[in-house]
Design a protein around this motif. Structure first.
Motif, PDB file in Angstrom:
ATOM      1  N   ASP A  25      10.174 -40.748   7.981  1.00 32.79           N
ATOM      2  CA  ASP A  25      10.414 -41.246   6.630  1.00 32.79           C
ATOM      3  C   ASP A  25       9.707 -42.588   6.484  1.00 32.79           C
ATOM      4  O   ASP A  25       9.290 -43.211   7.472  1.00 32.79           O
ATOM      5  CB  ASP A  25      11.912 -41.400   6.378  1.00 32.79           C
ATOM      6  CG  ASP A  25      12.245 -41.438   4.890  1.00 32.79           C
ATOM      7  OD1 ASP A  25      11.331 -41.241   4.063  1.00 32.79           O
ATOM      8  OD2 ASP A  25      13.422 -41.647   4.554  1.00 32.79           O
ATOM      9  N   CYS A  27      10.324 -37.858   3.820  1.00 30.89           N
ATOM     10  CA  CYS A  27       9.398 -38.220   2.743  1.00 30.89           C
ATOM     11  C   CYS A  27       8.486 -37.031   2.420  1.00 30.89           C
ATOM     12  O   CYS A  27       8.363 -36.080   3.189  1.00 30.89           O
ATOM     13  CB  CYS A  27       8.553 -39.417   3.164  1.00 30.89           C
ATOM     14  SG  CYS A  27       7.576 -39.137   4.663  1.00 30.89           S
ATOM     15  N   PRO A  61       7.343 -41.925  -0.236  1.00 38.84           N
ATOM     16  CA  PRO A  61       8.800 -42.111  -0.277  1.00 38.84           C
ATOM     17  C   PRO A  61       9.427 -41.307  -1.413  1.00 38.84           C
ATOM     18  O   PRO A  61       8.849 -41.187  -2.498  1.00 38.84           O
ATOM     19  CB  PRO A  61       8.962 -43.618  -0.533  1.00 38.84           C
ATOM     20  CG  PRO A  61       7.642 -44.227  -0.224  1.00 38.84           C
ATOM     21  CD  PRO A  61       6.612 -43.171  -0.477  1.00 38.84           C
TER      22      PRO A  61
END
Length: 280
Positions: free
Chosen positions: A7, A30, A83
Motif C-alpha cells: 500500500d 492500493c 492510493p
C-alpha cells in the motif's frame, strides 16, 4: 531482490522486473497500473494468469493479489501505485462503464495498427510525466493537488481509449462472458467465499452451468479448482505476515477452524502452514 509495500499513501512510480513478487504473492491494497516495455512475464492473481509482453497494459484500480510466475531475463515494466483515497476522489466525474470495463478487462496488449501505435506513444508520455512527478526527489508545495490533477487527467484519458480497445476484442460467447465475470468475482470475494454456488448465484445461473462454462472456456478448470487457486494464494499472502497466527488466518479465510486450513494447505502444497513459514 527489490521489495515493495502493498500500500502507499501517495502516488508512486517505479521501474521494476517484479522480482519482489516471485515465489510468494503480495496483496496490493492500493491500485496498480503497469505497462510492460520489454521482455515477457507471466503473473497470477490466484485464479487467473496474465501474459505480459511488449506494450501490454495491466490495471487493477481497486488493488489485487499478484504473483510473478516467470519472466524473461530482460523483462522490464513501468508501474504506478495509486492510493485508494486519491483514486476515489479522482474517479467522481468518470462514468461507471469505464470502471466496469477496467474490472472485467484488466489486461490489454497494443496492436500494430496506426491508432494503437499512437495510443501506446501517449501511454509512454503519461508514464514519463509520472516518472518526473512521483519518483526521485521531485518536490512541490502542492503534492495533493498535483496527484489529484494527474490521476484524474490520466483516468479520463484512459476512458477515451476504451472504444479502440473494444473494437479490437473478439466477440465473446455467453459462456466466455460469464467466465470473465466469474474471475472478476473470485478476485473480489475469493478470501471469504469458497462455494461455487455463491458465485453461480451472483451470476444468476446454476452451479451446473457455471461448471460447464468454466471447464469449456478456462482450460478445463472447474469452478472449485479456480476458487481454491485463489484461496491458496490468499493463504500464502497471510502466512507471510508473521504477526498473524495460523488460527487467525483460518478465521480471516473463513475456514471452520485451523485444522481445515492445515488440511487444505497441505493438500495443495505438500506442507503445513507452519512448514511453509519455516521454509519462507
Amino acid at each position: 531482490m527489490e521489495y515493495m509495500q502493498p500500500d502507499t499513501d501517495r502516488i508512486r512510480y517505479v521501474e521494476t522486473d517484479l522480482s519482489f513478487l516471485e515465489g510468494s504473492p503480495l496483496h496490493f491494497v492500493c491500485g496498480i497500473y503497469l505497462v510492460c516495455v520489454r521482455g515477457v512475464c507471466e503473473v497470477s492473481t490466484g485464479a487467473e494468469t496474465f501474459r505480459l509482453c511488449d506494450e501490454t497494459e495491466l490495471i487493477f484500480l481497486s488493488g489485487t493479489l499478484l504473483q510473478r510466475l516467470s519472466a524473461s531475463p530482460d523483462f522490464k515494466a513501468r508501474m504506478l501505485l495509486i492510493p485508494k483515497d486519491v483514486f476515489l476522489k479522482a474517479m467522481l466525474p468518470i462514468d461507471t462503464p469505464y470502471l466496469n470495463y477496467a474490472d472485467s478487462h484488466p489486461c490489454y496488449t497494443h496492436t500494430p495498427d496506426v491508432r494503437s501505435r499512437m495510443t501506446w506513444k501517449q501511454v509512454c508520455v503519461w508514464m514519463d510525466a509520472a516518472r518526473m512527478l512521483f519518483s526521485g526527489t521531485y518536490r512541490t508545495q502542492y503534492p495533493e493537488l498535483l496527484e489529484f490533477d494527474y490521476l484524474q487527467g490520466f483516468l479520463i484519458w484512459l476512458f477515451g481509449t476504451i472504444p479502440e480497445k473494444i473494437g479490437r476484442e473478439p466477440h465473446l460467447t455467453r459462456q466466455q462472458h460469464i467466465c470473465r465475470q466469474f474471475l472478476q468475482l473470485i478476485r473480489e470475494y475469493g478470501q471469504k467465499e469458497h462455494s461455487a454456488a455463491f458465485y453461480a448465484g451472483k451470476l444468476c445461473i446454476s452451479p451446473r452451468y457455471l461448471h460447464r462454462a468454466s471447464t469449456s472456456c478456462l482450460g478445463g478448470k472447474s469452478p472449485k479448482q479456480l476458487i481454491e487457486g485463489q484461496l491458496l494464494a490468499e493463504a500464502k499472502v497471510l502466512l507471510n505476515d508473521m504477526s498473524l497466527t495460523v488460527t487467525e488466518i483460518a478465521e480471516l479465510l473463513h475456514f471452520p477452524d485451523q485444522s481445515y486450513l492445515t488440511r487444505f494447505f497441505k493438500r495443495h502444497t505438500g506442507m503445513s502452514p507452519r512448514q511453509y513459514r519455516q521454509k519462507r
